[in-house]
Motif scaffolding. Structure first.
Motif, PDB file in Angstrom:
ATOM      1  N   PHE A  69       0.850  -1.187   0.000  1.00 47.86           N
ATOM      2  CA  PHE A  69       0.000   0.000   0.000  1.00 47.86           C
ATOM      3  C   PHE A  69       0.883   1.232   0.000  1.00 47.86           C
ATOM      4  CE2 PHE A  69       0.753  -1.002   4.409  1.00 47.86           C
ATOM      5  CZ  PHE A  69       0.941   0.223   5.014  1.00 47.86           C
ATOM      6  N   ARG A  70       0.306   2.350  -0.442  1.00 47.46           N
ATOM      7  CA  ARG A  70       1.028   3.610  -0.526  1.00 47.46           C
ATOM      8  C   ARG A  70       0.270   4.692   0.220  1.00 47.46           C
ATOM      9  NH1 ARG A  70       2.922   4.997  -6.416  1.00 47.46           N
ATOM     10  NH2 ARG A  70       4.500   6.112  -5.257  1.00 47.46           N
ATOM     11  N   LEU A  71       1.009   5.652   0.739  1.00 44.82           N
ATOM     12  CA  LEU A  71       0.435   6.812   1.414  1.00 44.82           C
ATOM     13  C   LEU A  71       0.942   8.067   0.713  1.00 44.82           C
ATOM     14  CD1 LEU A  71       1.263   4.682   3.917  1.00 44.82           C
ATOM     15  CD2 LEU A  71       0.204   6.487   5.182  1.00 44.82           C
ATOM     16  N   LEU A  72       0.033   8.996   0.457  1.00 40.81           N
ATOM     17  CA  LEU A  72       0.405  10.317  -0.030  1.00 40.81           C
ATOM     18  C   LEU A  72       0.229  11.274   1.132  1.00 40.81           C
ATOM     19  CD1 LEU A  72       1.108  12.375  -2.268  1.00 40.81           C
ATOM     20  CD2 LEU A  72      -1.336  12.612  -2.636  1.00 40.81           C
ATOM     21  N   THR A  73       1.300  11.943   1.517  1.00 40.51           N
ATOM     22  CA  THR A  73       1.238  12.876   2.641  1.00 40.51           C
ATOM     23  C   THR A  73       1.496  14.293   2.145  1.00 40.51           C
ATOM     24  OG1 THR A  73       3.575  12.556   3.123  1.00 40.51           O
ATOM     25  CG2 THR A  73       2.029  11.157   4.296  1.00 40.51           C
ATOM     26  N   LEU A  74       0.671  15.217   2.579  1.00 42.71           N
ATOM     27  CA  LEU A  74       0.855  16.645   2.331  1.00 42.71           C
ATOM     28  C   LEU A  74       1.173  17.301   3.670  1.00 42.71           C
ATOM     29  CD1 LEU A  74      -2.171  17.493   0.043  1.00 42.71           C
ATOM     30  CD2 LEU A  74       0.214  17.530  -0.595  1.00 42.71           C
ATOM     31  N   VAL A  75       2.172  18.174   3.691  1.00 49.95           N
ATOM     32  CA  VAL A  75       2.572  18.837   4.932  1.00 49.95           C
ATOM     33  C   VAL A  75       2.769  20.317   4.658  1.00 49.95           C
ATOM     34  CG1 VAL A  75       4.329  18.960   6.733  1.00 49.95           C
ATOM     35  CG2 VAL A  75       3.720  16.766   5.762  1.00 49.95           C
ATOM     36  N   ASP A  76       2.187  21.156   5.513  1.00 42.84           N
ATOM     37  CA  ASP A  76       2.431  22.594   5.476  1.00 42.84           C
ATOM     38  C   ASP A  76       3.773  22.832   6.173  1.00 42.84           C
ATOM     39  OD1 ASP A  76       2.483  25.321   5.597  1.00 42.84           O
ATOM     40  OD2 ASP A  76       0.502  25.540   6.503  1.00 42.84           O
ATOM     41  N   ASN A  77       4.739  23.415   5.460  1.00 39.29           N
ATOM     42  CA  ASN A  77       6.097  23.545   5.993  1.00 39.29           C
ATOM     43  C   ASN A  77       6.198  24.524   7.159  1.00 39.29           C
ATOM     44  OD1 ASN A  77       6.944  21.735   4.087  1.00 39.29           O
ATOM     45  ND2 ASN A  77       7.678  23.292   2.683  1.00 39.29           N
ATOM     46  N   PHE A  78       5.296  25.483   7.273  1.00 34.59           N
ATOM     47  CA  PHE A  78       5.374  26.451   8.369  1.00 34.59           C
ATOM     48  C   PHE A  78       4.752  25.893   9.641  1.00 34.59           C
ATOM     49  CE2 PHE A  78       3.578  29.996  10.811  1.00 34.59           C
ATOM     50  CZ  PHE A  78       4.750  30.680  11.083  1.00 34.59           C
ATOM     51  N   SER A  79       3.515  25.413   9.541  1.00 32.47           N
ATOM     52  CA  SER A  79       2.808  24.972  10.743  1.00 32.47           C
ATOM     53  C   SER A  79       3.015  23.484  11.047  1.00 32.47           C
ATOM     54  CB  SER A  79       1.306  25.241  10.589  1.00 32.47           C
ATOM     55  OG  SER A  79       0.775  24.461   9.539  1.00 32.47           O
ATOM     56  N   ARG A  80       3.642  22.752  10.136  1.00 31.08           N
ATOM     57  CA  ARG A  80       3.857  21.299  10.269  1.00 31.08           C
ATOM     58  C   ARG A  80       2.544  20.530  10.385  1.00 31.08           C
ATOM     59  NH1 ARG A  80       8.694  21.094   8.187  1.00 31.08           N
ATOM     60  NH2 ARG A  80      10.273  22.083   9.445  1.00 31.08           N
ATOM     61  N   ALA A 137      -3.575  16.680   4.298  1.00 30.54           N
ATOM     62  CA  ALA A 137      -4.143  15.431   3.786  1.00 30.54           C
ATOM     63  C   ALA A 137      -3.139  14.300   3.907  1.00 30.54           C
ATOM     64  CB  ALA A 137      -4.551  15.588   2.329  1.00 30.54           C
ATOM     65  N   ILE A 138      -3.661  13.139   4.299  1.00 30.01           N
ATOM     66  CA  ILE A 138      -2.920  11.884   4.240  1.00 30.01           C
ATOM     67  C   ILE A 138      -3.866  10.880   3.598  1.00 30.01           C
ATOM     68  CG2 ILE A 138      -1.813  10.021   5.518  1.00 30.01           C
ATOM     69  CD1 ILE A 138      -1.146  12.017   7.700  1.00 30.01           C
ATOM     70  N   GLU A 139      -3.488  10.370   2.466  1.00 28.34           N
ATOM     71  CA  GLU A 139      -4.356   9.471   1.714  1.00 28.34           C
ATOM     72  C   GLU A 139      -3.676   8.113   1.587  1.00 28.34           C
ATOM     73  OE1 GLU A 139      -8.027   8.952   0.023  1.00 28.34           O
ATOM     74  OE2 GLU A 139      -7.257  10.839   0.801  1.00 28.34           O
ATOM     75  N   VAL A 140      -4.419   7.055   1.889  1.00 30.60           N
ATOM     76  CA  VAL A 140      -3.903   5.689   1.848  1.00 30.60           C
ATOM     77  C   VAL A 140      -4.632   4.933   0.756  1.00 30.60           C
ATOM     78  CG1 VAL A 140      -3.561   3.573   3.159  1.00 30.60           C
ATOM     79  CG2 VAL A 140      -3.480   5.768   4.326  1.00 30.60           C
ATOM     80  N   VAL A 159      -4.153  12.004  -7.058  1.00 28.47           N
ATOM     81  CA  VAL A 159      -3.344  13.090  -6.483  1.00 28.47           C
ATOM     82  C   VAL A 159      -4.005  14.437  -6.748  1.00 28.47           C
ATOM     83  CG1 VAL A 159      -1.117  14.266  -6.614  1.00 28.47           C
ATOM     84  CG2 VAL A 159      -1.198  11.787  -6.611  1.00 28.47           C
ATOM     85  N   VAL A 160      -4.516  14.626  -7.971  1.00 36.14           N
ATOM     86  CA  VAL A 160      -5.194  15.886  -8.304  1.00 36.14           C
ATOM     87  C   VAL A 160      -6.435  16.067  -7.434  1.00 36.14           C
ATOM     88  CG1 VAL A 160      -6.454  17.087 -10.129  1.00 36.14           C
ATOM     89  CG2 VAL A 160      -4.292  15.953 -10.648  1.00 36.14           C
ATOM     90  N   ALA A 161      -7.211  14.997  -7.261  1.00 33.47           N
ATOM     91  CA  ALA A 161      -8.418  15.081  -6.438  1.00 33.47           C
ATOM     92  C   ALA A 161      -8.071  15.399  -4.980  1.00 33.47           C
ATOM     93  CB  ALA A 161      -9.207  13.782  -6.528  1.00 33.47           C
ATOM     94  N   ILE A 162      -7.008  14.798  -4.482  1.00 32.60           N
ATOM     95  CA  ILE A 162      -6.577  15.034  -3.098  1.00 32.60           C
ATOM     96  C   ILE A 162      -6.131  16.488  -2.925  1.00 32.60           C
ATOM     97  CG2 ILE A 162      -4.828  14.423  -1.383  1.00 32.60           C
ATOM     98  CD1 ILE A 162      -4.897  11.574  -2.692  1.00 32.60           C
ATOM     99  N   THR A 170      -7.040  21.962  -0.900  1.00 29.26           N
ATOM    100  CA  THR A 170      -7.060  23.412  -1.107  1.00 29.26           C
ATOM    101  C   THR A 170      -8.430  24.006  -0.799  1.00 29.26           C
ATOM    102  OG1 THR A 170      -7.512  23.072  -3.462  1.00 29.26           O
ATOM    103  CG2 THR A 170      -5.221  23.428  -2.820  1.00 29.26           C
ATOM    104  N   LYS A 171      -9.499  23.236  -0.978  1.00 31.35           N
ATOM    105  CA  LYS A 171     -10.825  23.735  -0.599  1.00 31.35           C
ATOM    106  C   LYS A 171     -10.950  23.868   0.910  1.00 31.35           C
ATOM    107  CE  LYS A 171     -13.429  22.030  -4.547  1.00 31.35           C
ATOM    108  NZ  LYS A 171     -14.413  21.040  -5.016  1.00 31.35           N
ATOM    109  N   GLU A 172     -10.372  22.917   1.649  1.00 27.32           N
ATOM    110  CA  GLU A 172     -10.483  22.922   3.112  1.00 27.32           C
ATOM    111  C   GLU A 172      -9.509  23.891   3.772  1.00 27.32           C
ATOM    112  OE1 GLU A 172     -10.033  18.959   4.566  1.00 27.32           O
ATOM    113  OE2 GLU A 172     -11.691  18.179   3.364  1.00 27.32           O
ATOM    114  N   HIS A 173      -8.272  23.984   3.252  1.00 26.66           N
ATOM    115  CA  HIS A 173      -7.217  24.729   3.956  1.00 26.66           C
ATOM    116  C   HIS A 173      -6.709  25.944   3.205  1.00 26.66           C
ATOM    117  CE1 HIS A 173      -6.879  21.563   6.956  1.00 26.66           C
ATOM    118  NE2 HIS A 173      -6.964  20.705   5.945  1.00 26.66           N
ATOM    119  N   GLY A 174      -7.171  26.167   1.995  1.00 25.43           N
ATOM    120  CA  GLY A 174      -6.677  27.295   1.209  1.00 25.43           C
ATOM    121  C   GLY A 174      -5.586  26.866   0.260  1.00 25.43           C
ATOM    122  N   MET A 175      -5.336  27.715  -0.734  1.00 28.40           N
ATOM    123  CA  MET A 175      -4.355  27.421  -1.773  1.00 28.40           C
ATOM    124  C   MET A 175      -2.953  27.790  -1.302  1.00 28.40           C
ATOM    125  SD  MET A 175      -3.988  26.371  -4.932  1.00 28.40           S
ATOM    126  CE  MET A 175      -5.432  26.668  -5.901  1.00 28.40           C
TER     127      MET A 175
END
Length: 103
Positions: A59-70, A74-77, A86-89, A94-99
């Motif tokens: 299995f694979r995980l895609l992790t997104l991390v905001d570099n300032f606030s850590r 999104a973490i998608e499994v 990836v585009v959908a994630i 970006t809808k939930e947290h901003g661009m």
């Protein structure tokens, strides 16, 4: 002076010498320094992590991390994370947290 003499001198002085030239030598020269994030949504990082269950199923995980606030927007499994996923994630994050300014 040839390479044999240089090697012998390095060995005599107990110095370490690279035998092979690194393959990414050119790409290291043109790297651009990244700006430090000073606010939320300045830069996000994303990475894939892969692992395997005891049964052998991968299995694979895609992790997104905001570099300032850590914070992780999104973490998608999934067993297969394609480019469309990836585009959908990214759109959902970006809808939930901003661009972000940069990814």
């Amino acid at each position: 002076m040839n390479h044999k003499l240089v090697y012998r001198l390095y060995v005599d002085e107990s110095l370490q010498m690279r035998r092979k030239r690194p393959r990414r030598n050119r790409s290291c020269l043109i790297r651009v320094t990244r700006e430090v994030a000073v606010a939320r949504n300045d830069t996000w990082s994303m990475d894939f992590i892969a692992d395997q269950l005891f049964s052998g199923q991968r299995f694979r995980l895609l992790t997104l991390v905001d570099n300032f606030s850590r914070m992780s927007p999104a973490i998608e499994v999934g067993h297969q994370v394609t480019g469309d996923h990836v585009v959908a994630i990214l759109e959902r994050a970006t809808k939930e947290h901003g661009m972000p300014k940069q990814i």
